[in-house]
Motif scaffolding. Structure first.
Motif, PDB file in Angstrom:
ATOM      1  N   THR A  74       0.811  -1.218   0.000  1.00  0.00           N
ATOM      2  CA  THR A  74       0.000   0.000   0.000  1.00  0.00           C
ATOM      3  C   THR A  74       0.844   1.266   0.000  1.00  0.00           C
ATOM      4  O   THR A  74       0.312   2.342  -0.210  1.00  0.00           O
ATOM      5  CB  THR A  74      -0.950   0.012   1.215  1.00  0.00           C
ATOM      6  OG1 THR A  74      -0.180  -0.143   2.402  1.00  0.00           O
ATOM      7  CG2 THR A  74      -1.983  -1.092   1.110  1.00  0.00           C
ATOM      8  N   VAL A  75       2.162   1.139   0.211  1.00  0.00           N
ATOM      9  CA  VAL A  75       3.014   2.334   0.215  1.00  0.00           C
ATOM     10  C   VAL A  75       4.044   2.358  -0.897  1.00  0.00           C
ATOM     11  O   VAL A  75       4.804   3.305  -1.010  1.00  0.00           O
ATOM     12  CB  VAL A  75       3.747   2.510   1.567  1.00  0.00           C
ATOM     13  CG1 VAL A  75       2.771   2.803   2.668  1.00  0.00           C
ATOM     14  CG2 VAL A  75       4.613   1.328   1.883  1.00  0.00           C
ATOM     15  N   GLY A  76       4.115   1.308  -1.698  1.00  0.00           N
ATOM     16  CA  GLY A  76       5.100   1.320  -2.773  1.00  0.00           C
ATOM     17  C   GLY A  76       5.281  -0.044  -3.404  1.00  0.00           C
ATOM     18  O   GLY A  76       4.652  -1.021  -3.021  1.00  0.00           O
ATOM     19  N   THR A  77       6.164  -0.058  -4.380  1.00  0.00           N
ATOM     20  CA  THR A  77       6.477  -1.281  -5.099  1.00  0.00           C
ATOM     21  C   THR A  77       7.922  -1.654  -4.794  1.00  0.00           C
ATOM     22  O   THR A  77       8.806  -0.795  -4.810  1.00  0.00           O
ATOM     23  CB  THR A  77       6.294  -1.065  -6.611  1.00  0.00           C
ATOM     24  OG1 THR A  77       4.939  -0.647  -6.850  1.00  0.00           O
ATOM     25  CG2 THR A  77       6.567  -2.325  -7.389  1.00  0.00           C
ATOM     26  N   TYR A  78       8.139  -2.941  -4.520  1.00  0.00           N
ATOM     27  CA  TYR A  78       9.460  -3.420  -4.139  1.00  0.00           C
ATOM     28  C   TYR A  78       9.847  -4.604  -5.000  1.00  0.00           C
ATOM     29  O   TYR A  78       9.053  -5.518  -5.207  1.00  0.00           O
ATOM     30  CB  TYR A  78       9.476  -3.877  -2.674  1.00  0.00           C
ATOM     31  CG  TYR A  78       9.073  -2.803  -1.705  1.00  0.00           C
ATOM     32  CD1 TYR A  78      10.022  -1.943  -1.172  1.00  0.00           C
ATOM     33  CD2 TYR A  78       7.747  -2.645  -1.318  1.00  0.00           C
ATOM     34  CE1 TYR A  78       9.658  -0.947  -0.285  1.00  0.00           C
ATOM     35  CE2 TYR A  78       7.383  -1.652  -0.429  1.00  0.00           C
ATOM     36  CZ  TYR A  78       8.335  -0.809   0.083  1.00  0.00           C
ATOM     37  OH  TYR A  78       7.970   0.176   0.961  1.00  0.00           O
ATOM     38  N   ALA A  79      11.088  -4.621  -5.473  1.00  0.00           N
ATOM     39  CA  ALA A  79      11.615  -5.792  -6.173  1.00  0.00           C
ATOM     40  C   ALA A  79      11.987  -6.838  -5.135  1.00  0.00           C
ATOM     41  O   ALA A  79      12.447  -6.500  -4.035  1.00  0.00           O
ATOM     42  CB  ALA A  79      12.837  -5.411  -6.996  1.00  0.00           C
ATOM     43  N   ILE A  80      11.804  -8.096  -5.457  1.00  0.00           N
ATOM     44  CA  ILE A  80      12.158  -9.177  -4.539  1.00  0.00           C
ATOM     45  C   ILE A  80      13.635  -9.104  -4.173  1.00  0.00           C
ATOM     46  O   ILE A  80      14.022  -9.366  -3.034  1.00  0.00           O
ATOM     47  CB  ILE A  80      11.810 -10.554  -5.143  1.00  0.00           C
ATOM     48  CG1 ILE A  80      10.296 -10.673  -5.379  1.00  0.00           C
ATOM     49  CG2 ILE A  80      12.306 -11.700  -4.273  1.00  0.00           C
ATOM     50  CD1 ILE A  80       9.443 -10.483  -4.139  1.00  0.00           C
ATOM     51  N   ALA A  81      14.474  -8.693  -5.098  1.00  0.00           N
ATOM     52  CA  ALA A  81      15.907  -8.565  -4.827  1.00  0.00           C
ATOM     53  C   ALA A  81      16.192  -7.529  -3.747  1.00  0.00           C
ATOM     54  O   ALA A  81      17.246  -7.575  -3.110  1.00  0.00           O
ATOM     55  CB  ALA A  81      16.655  -8.210  -6.106  1.00  0.00           C
ATOM     56  N   ASP A  82      15.261  -6.590  -3.520  1.00  0.00           N
ATOM     57  CA  ASP A  82      15.419  -5.594  -2.454  1.00  0.00           C
ATOM     58  C   ASP A  82      14.964  -6.122  -1.101  1.00  0.00           C
ATOM     59  O   ASP A  82      15.233  -5.502  -0.074  1.00  0.00           O
ATOM     60  CB  ASP A  82      14.620  -4.332  -2.780  1.00  0.00           C
ATOM     61  CG  ASP A  82      15.123  -3.622  -4.016  1.00  0.00           C
ATOM     62  OD1 ASP A  82      16.323  -3.770  -4.341  1.00  0.00           O
ATOM     63  OD2 ASP A  82      14.318  -2.930  -4.671  1.00  0.00           O
ATOM     64  N   LEU A  83      14.252  -7.250  -1.095  1.00  0.00           N
ATOM     65  CA  LEU A  83      13.650  -7.761   0.136  1.00  0.00           C
ATOM     66  C   LEU A  83      14.251  -9.075   0.623  1.00  0.00           C
ATOM     67  O   LEU A  83      14.135  -9.409   1.798  1.00  0.00           O
ATOM     68  CB  LEU A  83      12.137  -7.955  -0.064  1.00  0.00           C
ATOM     69  CG  LEU A  83      11.367  -6.726  -0.524  1.00  0.00           C
ATOM     70  CD1 LEU A  83       9.907  -7.093  -0.799  1.00  0.00           C
ATOM     71  CD2 LEU A  83      11.452  -5.613   0.497  1.00  0.00           C
ATOM     72  N   VAL A  84      14.861  -9.826  -0.262  1.00  0.00           N
ATOM     73  CA  VAL A  84      15.418 -11.139   0.088  1.00  0.00           C
ATOM     74  C   VAL A  84      16.940 -11.055   0.009  1.00  0.00           C
ATOM     75  O   VAL A  84      17.478 -10.598  -1.003  1.00  0.00           O
ATOM     76  CB  VAL A  84      14.881 -12.235  -0.860  1.00  0.00           C
ATOM     77  CG1 VAL A  84      15.560 -13.568  -0.592  1.00  0.00           C
ATOM     78  CG2 VAL A  84      13.373 -12.364  -0.715  1.00  0.00           C
ATOM     79  N   PRO A  85      17.646 -11.491   1.060  1.00  0.00           N
ATOM     80  CA  PRO A  85      19.109 -11.428   1.035  1.00  0.00           C
ATOM     81  C   PRO A  85      19.703 -12.283  -0.082  1.00  0.00           C
ATOM     82  O   PRO A  85      19.317 -13.430  -0.271  1.00  0.00           O
ATOM     83  CB  PRO A  85      19.523 -11.997   2.399  1.00  0.00           C
ATOM     84  CG  PRO A  85      18.315 -11.915   3.240  1.00  0.00           C
ATOM     85  CD  PRO A  85      17.139 -12.007   2.329  1.00  0.00           C
ATOM     86  N   ASP A  86      20.620 -11.708  -0.801  1.00  0.00           N
ATOM     87  CA  ASP A  86      21.344 -12.424  -1.843  1.00  0.00           C
ATOM     88  C   ASP A  86      22.530 -13.109  -1.163  1.00  0.00           C
ATOM     89  O   ASP A  86      23.682 -12.713  -1.320  1.00  0.00           O
ATOM     90  CB  ASP A  86      21.813 -11.444  -2.925  1.00  0.00           C
ATOM     91  CG  ASP A  86      22.299 -12.135  -4.172  1.00  0.00           C
ATOM     92  OD1 ASP A  86      22.231 -13.380  -4.231  1.00  0.00           O
ATOM     93  OD2 ASP A  86      22.768 -11.435  -5.084  1.00  0.00           O
ATOM     94  N   ALA A  87      22.201 -14.130  -0.348  1.00  0.00           N
ATOM     95  CA  ALA A  87      23.203 -14.784   0.487  1.00  0.00           C
ATOM     96  C   ALA A  87      22.930 -16.277   0.578  1.00  0.00           C
ATOM     97  O   ALA A  87      21.779 -16.691   0.668  1.00  0.00           O
ATOM     98  CB  ALA A  87      23.174 -14.169   1.893  1.00  0.00           C
ATOM     99  N   ASP A  88      23.999 -17.045   0.556  1.00  0.00           N
ATOM    100  CA  ASP A  88      23.859 -18.496   0.711  1.00  0.00           C
ATOM    101  C   ASP A  88      23.494 -18.875   2.143  1.00  0.00           C
ATOM    102  O   ASP A  88      22.939 -19.936   2.378  1.00  0.00           O
ATOM    103  CB  ASP A  88      25.157 -19.207   0.312  1.00  0.00           C
ATOM    104  CG  ASP A  88      25.338 -19.253  -1.198  1.00  0.00           C
ATOM    105  OD1 ASP A  88      24.340 -19.494  -1.902  1.00  0.00           O
ATOM    106  OD2 ASP A  88      26.470 -19.041  -1.662  1.00  0.00           O
ATOM    107  N   GLY A  89      23.818 -18.016   3.097  1.00  0.00           N
ATOM    108  CA  GLY A  89      23.547 -18.309   4.500  1.00  0.00           C
ATOM    109  C   GLY A  89      22.088 -18.173   4.890  1.00  0.00           C
ATOM    110  O   GLY A  89      21.685 -18.599   5.971  1.00  0.00           O
ATOM    111  N   GLU A  90      21.273 -17.590   4.051  1.00  0.00           N
ATOM    112  CA  GLU A  90      19.842 -17.417   4.337  1.00  0.00           C
ATOM    113  C   GLU A  90      19.068 -18.472   3.562  1.00  0.00           C
ATOM    114  O   GLU A  90      19.105 -18.508   2.330  1.00  0.00           O
ATOM    115  CB  GLU A  90      19.390 -16.022   3.931  1.00  0.00           C
ATOM    116  CG  GLU A  90      17.962 -15.719   4.251  1.00  0.00           C
ATOM    117  CD  GLU A  90      17.732 -15.362   5.709  1.00  0.00           C
ATOM    118  OE1 GLU A  90      16.697 -14.759   6.006  1.00  0.00           O
ATOM    119  OE2 GLU A  90      18.581 -15.673   6.562  1.00  0.00           O
TER     120      GLU A  90
END
Length: 199
Positions: A74-90
Motif C-alpha cells: 500500500t506504500v510502494g512497489t518493491y523488487a524481490i531482490a530488495d527484500l530477500v538477502p542475496d546470500a547463501d547463508g539465508e
C-alpha cells in the motif's frame, strides 16, 4: 522409524519444520500489522512463481529466480531482490516463509542488509534463532509508532551492520534489543520491562 541417530535426527528436523510452519501460520493470521500489508492475492500469485524452485532454497537461488519480480504494497512497489538477502547463508524452507518475510517490506530490507553483512564473515554464523530475534526486534520497532517512517528500523540496521563491519562479529540478540530499547527511550517511546525490548 528406527531408534537410531538418523531416525532421531529426522524426528528433530521434522519437529523443527512443523514448529516453523506453525510460526508462519501464526504470523499470517496476525491482524495487528504496523507495516502496510502486501495484498494476499499478490502474495499468492508470487508464491506460484516460486513453485519451480526446490525448497529449502537459499536467498541466492530465490534472487536469481525471481529477483526482478515486483511486489506492490500500500506504500510502494518493491523488487524481490530488495527484500530477500542475496546470500547463501539465508535459507527458506517454503514459499510461505518467503511470503511472511516480504509482507513487511521495511523489516525485510533491514534483514537483507544485516544478513548480507554477516554472510561474508569467515568465523561467524548467524543462527536461525538469532535471525528470528533480530526480525522480531525490527517488528517491535515498526509497531512503536507507525507514523515515524520506521526510523528505528533503519537506525538499528545501521548499528548492526556497523558492528559487523567494525568488529567482524555478529552482535548478540540481547545487545540488539538493548540498543533498540535505548533508541526508543531516547526518542520518547515508553518501553516496559515486560515487553520484548524491555530488557
Amino acid at each position: 522409524m528406527a531408534d537410531d541417530k538418523s531416525g532421531r535426527d529426522k524426528q528433530a528436523h521434522d519437529e523443527e519444520r512443523r514448529q516453523r510452519e506453525r510460526e508462519i501460520a501464526a504470523e499470517l493470521e496476525r491482524g495487528d500489522e504496523a507495516e502496510p500489508p502486501v495484498d494476499a492475492s499478490e502474495l499468492a500469485y508470487f508464491e506460484t512463481e516460486l513453485e519451480p524452485l526446490a525448497f529449502p532454497a537459499t536467498g541466492v537461488e530465490i534472487v536469481s529466480a525471481v529477483g526482478d519480480r515486483e511486489i506492490e504494497s500500500t506504500v510502494g512497489t518493491y523488487a524481490i531482490a530488495d527484500l530477500v538477502p542475496d546470500a547463501d547463508g539465508e535459507t527458506f524452507d517454503s514459499p510461505d516463509e518467503i511470503g511472511v518475510r516480504i509482507r513487511r517490506p521495511t523489516v525485510a530490507m533491514a534483514m537483507k542488509r544485516v544478513v548480507e553483512a554477516g554472510d561474508g564473515l569467515p568465523n561467524a554464523e548467524m543462527s536461525r534463532s538469532q535471525r528470528d530475534a533480530y526480525e522480531r526486534t525490527f517488528r517491535e520497532l515498526a509497531a512503536i509508532d507507525a507514523d515515524d517512517d520506521d526510523e528505528g528500523i533503519r537506525v538499528m540496521a545501521d548499528w548492526i551492520v556497523e558492528r559487523i563491519d567494525d568488529r567482524e562479529t555478529i552482535p548478540g540478540s540481547r545487545d540488539v534489543r538493548r540498543r533498540a530499547a535505548k533508541f526508543c527511550r531516547a526518542n520518547g517511546y515508553e518501553v516496559r520491562n515486560d515487553e520484548w525490548l524491555g530488557i
